[in-house]
Scaffold this motif. Structure first.
Motif, mmCIF file in Angstrom:
data_model
loop_
_atom_site.group_PDB
_atom_site.id
_atom_site.type_symbol
_atom_site.label_atom_id
_atom_site.label_comp_id
_atom_site.label_asym_id
_atom_site.label_seq_id
_atom_site.Cartn_x
_atom_site.Cartn_y
_atom_site.Cartn_z
ATOM 1 N N PHE A 127 39.576 24.700 -78.646
ATOM 2 C CA PHE A 127 39.506 24.294 -77.240
ATOM 3 C C PHE A 127 38.240 24.689 -76.414
ATOM 4 O O PHE A 127 37.574 25.405 -76.809
ATOM 5 C CB PHE A 127 40.502 25.443 -76.621
ATOM 6 N N LYS A 128 38.042 23.700 -75.448
ATOM 7 C CA LYS A 128 36.924 24.008 -74.649
ATOM 8 C C LYS A 128 37.207 24.043 -73.272
ATOM 9 O O LYS A 128 38.222 23.408 -72.890
ATOM 10 C CB LYS A 128 36.081 22.466 -74.755
ATOM 11 N N ALA A 129 36.624 25.085 -72.640
ATOM 12 C CA ALA A 129 36.799 25.219 -71.034
ATOM 13 C C ALA A 129 36.445 23.996 -70.266
ATOM 14 O O ALA A 129 35.747 23.234 -70.494
ATOM 15 C CB ALA A 129 36.203 26.522 -70.429
ATOM 16 N N THR A 130 37.416 23.871 -69.296
ATOM 17 C CA THR A 130 37.052 22.744 -68.216
ATOM 18 C C THR A 130 37.054 23.376 -66.938
ATOM 19 O O THR A 130 38.421 23.895 -66.580
ATOM 20 C CB THR A 130 37.915 21.547 -68.292
ATOM 21 N N GLY A 131 36.384 23.091 -66.075
ATOM 22 C CA GLY A 131 36.571 23.770 -64.721
ATOM 23 C C GLY A 131 36.192 24.994 -64.645
ATOM 24 O O GLY A 131 35.494 25.795 -65.445
ATOM 25 N N ASP A 132 36.535 25.473 -63.272
ATOM 26 C CA ASP A 132 36.254 26.986 -62.794
ATOM 27 C C ASP A 132 37.297 28.118 -63.388
ATOM 28 O O ASP A 132 38.421 27.497 -63.564
ATOM 29 C CB ASP A 132 35.904 26.948 -61.564
ATOM 30 N N GLU A 133 36.914 29.272 -63.250
ATOM 31 C CA GLU A 133 37.969 30.327 -63.390
ATOM 32 C C GLU A 133 38.932 30.331 -62.208
ATOM 33 O O GLU A 133 38.460 29.935 -61.050
ATOM 34 C CB GLU A 133 37.511 31.567 -63.598
ATOM 35 N N TYR A 134 40.299 30.678 -62.309
ATOM 36 C CA TYR A 134 41.255 30.897 -61.504
ATOM 37 C C TYR A 134 42.133 32.131 -61.654
ATOM 38 O O TYR A 134 42.286 32.585 -62.756
ATOM 39 C CB TYR A 134 42.037 29.636 -61.067
ATOM 40 N N LEU A 135 42.616 32.493 -60.597
ATOM 41 C CA LEU A 135 43.644 33.773 -60.745
ATOM 42 C C LEU A 135 45.178 33.067 -60.849
ATOM 43 O O LEU A 135 45.504 32.047 -59.962
ATOM 44 C CB LEU A 135 43.800 34.500 -59.567
ATOM 45 N N GLU A 136 45.698 33.269 -61.697
ATOM 46 C CA GLU A 136 47.211 32.964 -62.210
ATOM 47 C C GLU A 136 47.880 34.387 -62.162
ATOM 48 O O GLU A 136 47.546 34.909 -63.208
ATOM 49 C CB GLU A 136 47.337 32.101 -63.217
ATOM 50 N N ASP A 137 48.908 34.648 -61.341
ATOM 51 C CA ASP A 137 49.760 35.807 -61.491
ATOM 52 C C ASP A 137 48.589 37.214 -61.488
ATOM 53 O O ASP A 137 48.894 38.206 -62.299
ATOM 54 C CB ASP A 137 50.602 35.784 -62.488
ATOM 55 N N GLY A 138 47.464 36.867 -60.707
ATOM 56 C CA GLY A 138 46.571 38.009 -60.582
ATOM 57 C C GLY A 138 45.694 38.198 -61.565
ATOM 58 O O GLY A 138 44.897 39.178 -61.668
ATOM 59 N N ILE A 139 45.701 37.177 -62.693
ATOM 60 C CA ILE A 139 44.917 37.499 -63.982
ATOM 61 C C ILE A 139 44.129 36.174 -64.097
ATOM 62 O O ILE A 139 44.320 35.023 -63.874
ATOM 63 C CB ILE A 139 45.715 37.293 -65.194
ATOM 64 N N PRO A 140 42.631 36.509 -64.248
ATOM 65 C CA PRO A 140 41.514 35.424 -64.348
ATOM 66 C C PRO A 140 41.868 34.407 -65.720
ATOM 67 O O PRO A 140 42.206 34.870 -66.637
ATOM 68 C CB PRO A 140 40.280 35.983 -64.601
ATOM 69 N N HIS A 141 42.262 33.241 -65.089
ATOM 70 C CA HIS A 141 42.309 32.116 -66.169
ATOM 71 C C HIS A 141 41.374 30.788 -66.089
ATOM 72 O O HIS A 141 40.582 30.917 -65.166
ATOM 73 C CB HIS A 141 43.727 31.573 -65.990
#
Length: 148
Positions: A127-141
């Motif tokens: 798997f390769k990361a795409t885009g920026d980090e974001y919060l989902e349910d208060g956890i960095p995703h």
């Protein structure tokens, strides 16, 4: 060694469903101290990838056909019991999940919403990361994509 089964929602026994929900709650709600709605009404659309050890569910994912969760096929609720994580069963359950998407939905183009601390684990699976980090349910995703 774990035994892995792939089942649609309506093939799950009541005991399997209870054990799956218990494992998800144990890890995602209690261990990660995250209050969120795990039972989200989407389990009935998913194929359930279940890892058994000594007849006990110790690992799990759910996978979706393209368009049922994201535009691409997807894998979610990736979980291994805390007491079993030192055996690398996460790789076994994810490999089985990728294969289930190939077999059942004829695709290996997959989108996941990954917890950031697991980036190396998912990278090791392709798997390769795409885009920026974001919060989902208060956890960095982060969004990650697999294509092979």
């Amino acid at each position: 060694m774990i035994k892995i089964q792939v089942k649609p929602f309506d093939a799950l026994t009541l005991n399997e469903l209870y054990s799956i929900l218990q494992l998800r709650s144990e890890v995602f709600v209690v261990e990660q101290d995250c209050v969120y709605q795990d039972i989200d009404g989407k389990d009935h659309k998913a194929l359930h990838i279940i890892g058994y050890k000594n007849n006990k569910i110790i690992g799990y994912t759910r996978v979706f056909a393209p368009g049922d969760y994201f535009d691409l096929a997807s894998i979610g609720r990736v979980v291994v019991a805390k007491s079993e994580r030192n055996h690398n069963y996460g790789y076994d359950i994810m490999t089985a999940s990728i294969e289930a998407l190939r077999i059942h939905f004829k695709t290996s183009h997959i989108h996941i919403s990954a917890q950031c601390y697991l980036k190396k684990f998912y990278n090791n699976l392709g798997f390769k990361a795409t885009g920026d980090e974001y919060l989902e349910d208060g956890i960095p995703h982060m969004a990650m994509v697999y294509k092979q």
